[in-house]
Each structure stands twice: as C-alpha cells, then as structure tokens.
Motif scaffolding. Sequence first.
Motif, mmCIF file in Angstrom:
data_model
loop_
_atom_site.group_PDB
_atom_site.id
_atom_site.type_symbol
_atom_site.label_atom_id
_atom_site.label_comp_id
_atom_site.label_asym_id
_atom_site.label_seq_id
_atom_site.Cartn_x
_atom_site.Cartn_y
_atom_site.Cartn_z
ATOM 1 N N ALA A 47 0.823 -1.204 0.000
ATOM 2 C CA ALA A 47 0.000 0.000 0.000
ATOM 3 C C ALA A 47 0.856 1.252 0.000
ATOM 4 O O ALA A 47 0.513 2.261 -0.635
ATOM 5 N N ALA A 48 2.010 1.182 0.675
ATOM 6 C CA ALA A 48 2.904 2.335 0.719
ATOM 7 C C ALA A 48 3.670 2.496 -0.589
ATOM 8 O O ALA A 48 3.954 3.627 -1.022
ATOM 9 N N ARG A 49 3.983 1.380 -1.227
ATOM 10 C CA ARG A 49 4.807 1.425 -2.437
ATOM 11 C C ARG A 49 3.986 1.668 -3.699
ATOM 12 O O ARG A 49 4.326 2.494 -4.534
ATOM 13 N N ASP A 50 2.880 0.929 -3.855
ATOM 14 C CA ASP A 50 2.038 1.060 -5.047
ATOM 15 C C ASP A 50 0.669 0.474 -4.732
ATOM 16 O O ASP A 50 0.401 -0.695 -4.992
ATOM 17 N N ALA A 51 -0.200 1.303 -4.189
ATOM 18 C CA ALA A 51 -1.511 0.830 -3.746
ATOM 19 C C ALA A 51 -2.371 0.317 -4.892
ATOM 20 O O ALA A 51 -3.316 -0.449 -4.675
ATOM 21 N N SER A 52 -2.055 0.736 -6.124
ATOM 22 C CA SER A 52 -2.854 0.273 -7.265
ATOM 23 C C SER A 52 -2.774 -1.238 -7.435
ATOM 24 O O SER A 52 -3.673 -1.851 -8.020
ATOM 25 N N LEU A 53 -1.699 -1.863 -6.935
ATOM 26 C CA LEU A 53 -1.572 -3.312 -7.017
ATOM 27 C C LEU A 53 -2.643 -4.027 -6.202
ATOM 28 O O LEU A 53 -2.905 -5.215 -6.418
ATOM 29 N N LEU A 54 -3.261 -3.313 -5.263
ATOM 30 C CA LEU A 54 -4.252 -3.915 -4.375
ATOM 31 C C LEU A 54 -5.680 -3.667 -4.837
ATOM 32 O O LEU A 54 -6.623 -4.016 -4.138
ATOM 33 N N GLY A 69 -9.142 -4.095 -6.028
ATOM 34 C CA GLY A 69 -9.972 -5.289 -6.050
ATOM 35 C C GLY A 69 -11.026 -5.269 -7.130
ATOM 36 O O GLY A 69 -11.009 -4.423 -8.034
ATOM 37 N N PRO A 70 -12.003 -6.181 -7.060
ATOM 38 C CA PRO A 70 -13.033 -6.297 -8.105
ATOM 39 C C PRO A 70 -13.871 -5.033 -8.278
ATOM 40 O O PRO A 70 -14.417 -4.799 -9.355
ATOM 41 N N THR A 71 -13.991 -4.215 -7.227
ATOM 42 C CA THR A 71 -14.807 -2.995 -7.339
ATOM 43 C C THR A 71 -14.089 -1.883 -8.095
ATOM 44 O O THR A 71 -14.711 -0.891 -8.480
ATOM 45 N N GLY A 72 -12.774 -2.011 -8.288
ATOM 46 C CA GLY A 72 -12.004 -0.970 -8.949
ATOM 47 C C GLY A 72 -11.498 0.096 -8.006
ATOM 48 O O GLY A 72 -10.771 1.005 -8.412
ATOM 49 N N GLU A 73 -11.868 -0.008 -6.728
ATOM 50 C CA GLU A 73 -11.417 0.971 -5.746
ATOM 51 C C GLU A 73 -10.064 0.557 -5.169
ATOM 52 O O GLU A 73 -9.819 -0.617 -4.918
ATOM 53 N N ILE A 74 -9.189 1.546 -4.972
ATOM 54 C CA ILE A 74 -7.878 1.279 -4.383
ATOM 55 C C ILE A 74 -8.013 1.305 -2.864
ATOM 56 O O ILE A 74 -8.436 2.324 -2.303
ATOM 57 N N PRO A 75 -7.727 0.212 -2.172
ATOM 58 C CA PRO A 75 -7.840 0.197 -0.710
ATOM 59 C C PRO A 75 -6.929 1.246 -0.086
ATOM 60 O O PRO A 75 -5.787 1.429 -0.510
ATOM 61 N N GLY A 119 -5.921 3.229 3.867
ATOM 62 C CA GLY A 119 -6.099 3.288 5.312
ATOM 63 C C GLY A 119 -5.774 1.975 5.986
ATOM 64 O O GLY A 119 -5.821 0.905 5.367
ATOM 65 N N PRO A 120 -5.467 2.042 7.290
ATOM 66 C CA PRO A 120 -5.064 0.836 8.025
ATOM 67 C C PRO A 120 -6.150 -0.225 8.112
ATOM 68 O O PRO A 120 -5.854 -1.417 8.122
ATOM 69 N N ASP A 121 -7.423 0.198 8.186
ATOM 70 C CA ASP A 121 -8.508 -0.782 8.275
ATOM 71 C C ASP A 121 -8.612 -1.613 6.995
ATOM 72 O O ASP A 121 -8.849 -2.826 7.047
ATOM 73 N N ALA A 122 -8.443 -0.962 5.839
ATOM 74 C CA ALA A 122 -8.508 -1.679 4.560
ATOM 75 C C ALA A 122 -7.358 -2.672 4.447
ATOM 76 O O ALA A 122 -7.544 -3.815 4.002
ATOM 77 N N VAL A 123 -6.164 -2.235 4.859
ATOM 78 C CA VAL A 123 -5.005 -3.128 4.813
ATOM 79 C C VAL A 123 -5.214 -4.307 5.754
ATOM 80 O O VAL A 123 -4.925 -5.465 5.403
ATOM 81 N N ALA A 124 -5.731 -4.053 6.949
ATOM 82 C CA ALA A 124 -5.967 -5.130 7.917
ATOM 83 C C ALA A 124 -6.995 -6.125 7.392
ATOM 84 O O ALA A 124 -6.865 -7.341 7.589
ATOM 85 N N SER A 125 -8.012 -5.611 6.694
ATOM 86 C CA SER A 125 -9.038 -6.488 6.137
ATOM 87 C C SER A 125 -8.455 -7.396 5.057
ATOM 88 O O SER A 125 -8.752 -8.598 5.005
ATOM 89 N N LEU A 126 -7.639 -6.836 4.177
ATOM 90 C CA LEU A 126 -6.981 -7.647 3.149
ATOM 91 C C LEU A 126 -6.097 -8.702 3.789
ATOM 92 O O LEU A 126 -6.059 -9.860 3.336
ATOM 93 N N ALA A 127 -5.367 -8.314 4.821
ATOM 94 C CA ALA A 127 -4.456 -9.241 5.489
ATOM 95 C C ALA A 127 -5.215 -10.409 6.114
ATOM 96 O O ALA A 127 -4.789 -11.565 6.027
#
Length: 523
Positions: free
Chosen positions: A460-467, A469-475, A477-485
């Motif tokens: 997320a810090a380096r290139d959030a576009s890699l994350l 998802g299917p909705t097209g939204e770039i995750p 914030g910490p909550d989004a990262v925690a959810s993916l994890a």
Amino acid sequence: MTEETTLEKLREIRRSGAGRSPSDLSAHPYRVDRDRITASPFFARLGGVTQVVSPTGSGLLLHNRLTHSLKVAQIARGIAERLTADPAAQRLVAKLGGLSADVVEAASLAHDLGHPPFGHLGEQVLDRLARNRFGLADGFEGNAQSFRIVTTIDTGGTATAGLDLTAAVRAAVLKYPWTRLSHPHPHPRTMAVPPRGSAEPDDSPGTGSAKFSAYVTELDDLDQSRAAFLGRIPEWQQTVEAAVMDTADDIAYAIHDLDDFHRVGVLQHATVWAELHGWLSRAAELRNLSEDELADRARQPGHALEGLRRRLHWKDSWIVDDEAFAEAVDRVEREVVDRLLAVPFDGSVEAEQAVASFSASWTSRLVAGVEVLAEPTNRSANIVLAPRQWHEVQVLKFVHRHFVLLRPDLALHQRGQARLLTALVEALEQWLTDRMEAARLPRRLHDLVELAHEEYRSLAARDASLLTGPTGEIPSGPDAVASLARGRAVVDFVASLSDRQAVALLDALSGRSGQTWTDAFVL
C-alpha cells in the motif's frame, strides 16, 4: 568469466545470498533445493490432498497430489536427460537459459504444493471467496500459492521466509510467469494471441488471467528468479525447465488418472468405445453439423468428441491437424478401449500387469515425442510435444474429463465439498474478528495474519494500485489493509490443510465434533 559461467551463477542465486546451510546434505545447489522441498510439511501434506476424487475412507488406492508430484518429477527428469543427451537440443536450450535434470525434478516436486483441499474444486471456491468476500485483487490460484509457499510461507531454508531456493528452481515453478492483472507490462492477456492460460475466463470478464503463477505479494521474487533469463526468452514465456515440468505434468495427468478410474470401474468399455468409435465412423457427417445441431445432440455418441476437435481448432490452430486428431482417436480406441478397458480390473496379477504395461508404454511414447523449438508460437513454449503425441494427450484428457469429471455422482460430492470450504472460511473469518477470542487463535493462523499484514502495508505504501480489487477501488487506510491481510491469512491457512483436516476443523468449529483435541489446526 564466460557468459555460461555468469548465467549459471545467476541461476544459482538464492534470495538470502547464502549458500548451503549446515542442514543441507548435498553439495549441489539444485539437489539442496530438491531436499528442502521434500522435507517440507507442505510436501508431506500432499498425501492427503485430492487429485481428482478423495480416497478418504473408501479404501481405494487412488492417486493423490503427492503420488502425482512424484510421477511428474520422474517423467520430467527423463525428458531433461533425454534432451541434454542430444547435442543439438543441448546447444539450443543453453541459449534459452539452460536445462538441468535436477532443476526440473525439484520444480516438479514443488509444482502442486499450493493445491488446496479437494483439488481443483477447492481452488475455484477459494478464488471466489478471496475475490468476492475479501476483495483480494489476485484472488487464489494453486500455481501462485505454490510459488508463495516456496518463497514466503514455508520456513525450511536459511532465510526467514520461504525455502530460499535457487533462482533456476523458482523460475521453473512459474508455469504461468505473470500475475493475475498487472505484471509484466503490457500484460500477456492483452496480446492479440494470448499465451496459454493468460486470457480471461469467458464467464468472468474483467477478472484478469485465468491462470497465473504469482501474487502481487511475490512480485520481487518473480523478478529476481527470472533475471537470469532476461534477453533470452520473453518476459511472459516459460523457462525451458518450467516447460519440461509443465509437459511432464500433462503426460502424468493424461495417463495415471485413466489408470485410477479403470481400477475402480468408473471407465466402462462400452460407453468409452461408443463415443470414440461413434466419432471415427461418422467424422465427415459430424464435421458438417452446425454448432446448434451439435449442441442439441451432445449426448449422442461421437458428438462430444467432435466438440473437442472444434475447440482445438479455435484455441490451438498452430498445431491442430484433423488427420493427426483422427489417428489419435484411433490409437486411443485400440490401446485404451480395446486392450485396457476390454478386461475389467479384478486386482489379479494379470490385471496389474496390464495397467503397468499401459502406463509404461504410453509414458515412453509421449516422452519420446518431446521436442525443442527455437521460436515457438505464443500458445506454446520452447518445449513441446510432437503433433502426433500432442493430439494423443488431448484425446486421453478428453476421456478423463468426459467420463469422470462430468459424472453427476462426482458433482454431488463436489457440491458438498464446496459448501464445506465456504463454511470453513466464514467460520475462521468470524473467529479472526472476534476480539474476545483473538488471543486463542491457532498460532499458525495468527502468524499468517501478521505476515500478510506486513506484506499489504508495504504494498500500500509502495504502489496501492496493485491492491485494486473487483470494485475498482484502491484500498486505503489501516482498516482496509488489515481487512486484506485477514482475508489472505484465512485463504493461506485453509489452503494449507489436507482434505481430512478441513473436514475435522469445520466439525470442531461447528460443534459437531466431540473431541477436545484435534489435529485439524496442525499443518
């Protein structure tokens, strides 16, 4: 230092930069890799993972992912030794990046490490849940999970993560050397003629490649393992060693699954003969049917095989040939139907000898058809089967698919297994988000959450576009990262279970098991 020496040094590089560890028994780097793979608990677990159907509780001696991997390794090593004994082939593969029998053996042993419980069905269920429930852009794929295991999750090497394998072996595990959506750029799925596996599924547009061998979390490892091959083969092309492993996988799959289902009486002489002979006796007539007419008569003998012929023309026009296809159908009818299936398997010495003879003769025939191409098409690798053998493999795989995989009774069991895996994922997610119970998570699952959280925070810090998802939204914030994890950790955990462990774990989580202690949490 010569070019060959430089290339070999690059091929032998490990992620840690270290050489042998005190626990390594061999002095040869590629044999060290083989030993690390076979010592892994992920490798041992393959003995309890479905190849086609689960033999658990049935008493049937069917292939599982472990026995399949051993056979692939045997065939791959035979192909490599045959090619390196041919001076012309040896010169060509040297220009393409090298070919070592030890590398293809190690890669073959590792290629199925990521297969989840219940085989390809489990793969489909986990991919759907990973993308739709957890928003993981690259979902789940068995080949990518294998690469994640050897580079990140396992801990058998000298590095803190993964088995610390050589670049050559890691590259040889990459059957589809791209990520689902983003790497390399331009992505191979956008090519006019996409490489095999890279196109999007017809029924899931916008989801990225149907097959891929690395998640975005392993991008650095993908690039580093392929560095030795830059300028020798395209970024999206398999290495020669990966292509040998892939070819061996096809050969093993085409042959030993037929052995299994002949043994248990699933493959019936009359029905298989009717389909193959029906096409041979009416090939010209069937060829003139429209697509609608063919679909309307799909259950009539010969029509499904005609559908295969047409699909091969559509997908693999670079090699498909109607005369070779007809010869392949004729050979399979004579050698599989009229010889192997003509006598029901009864467990006698004679029956065992017939199966062994069939398997050995076909394996030798197909291995003898392996060739090296200097300039392959996008749809093939530098290692290919000769046209005659290629068509025979397609027909053998058709017999397996049409008379085994499409059976209603198999579908009945698989629907139950799909429900089981879905319920298991949901139960583990609920446990992860229960703050009162967080301290009592299985230690393995806890460790996987921490690992994935660090990976996704870094991405997320380096290139959030890699994350994305299917909705097209770039995750964000910490909550989004925690959810993916959490999602990736649950998928990693479930994928690391055997069939039996998955059943036992859900029984425990649902209260159906009366046992206080269970091995379901233990890899």
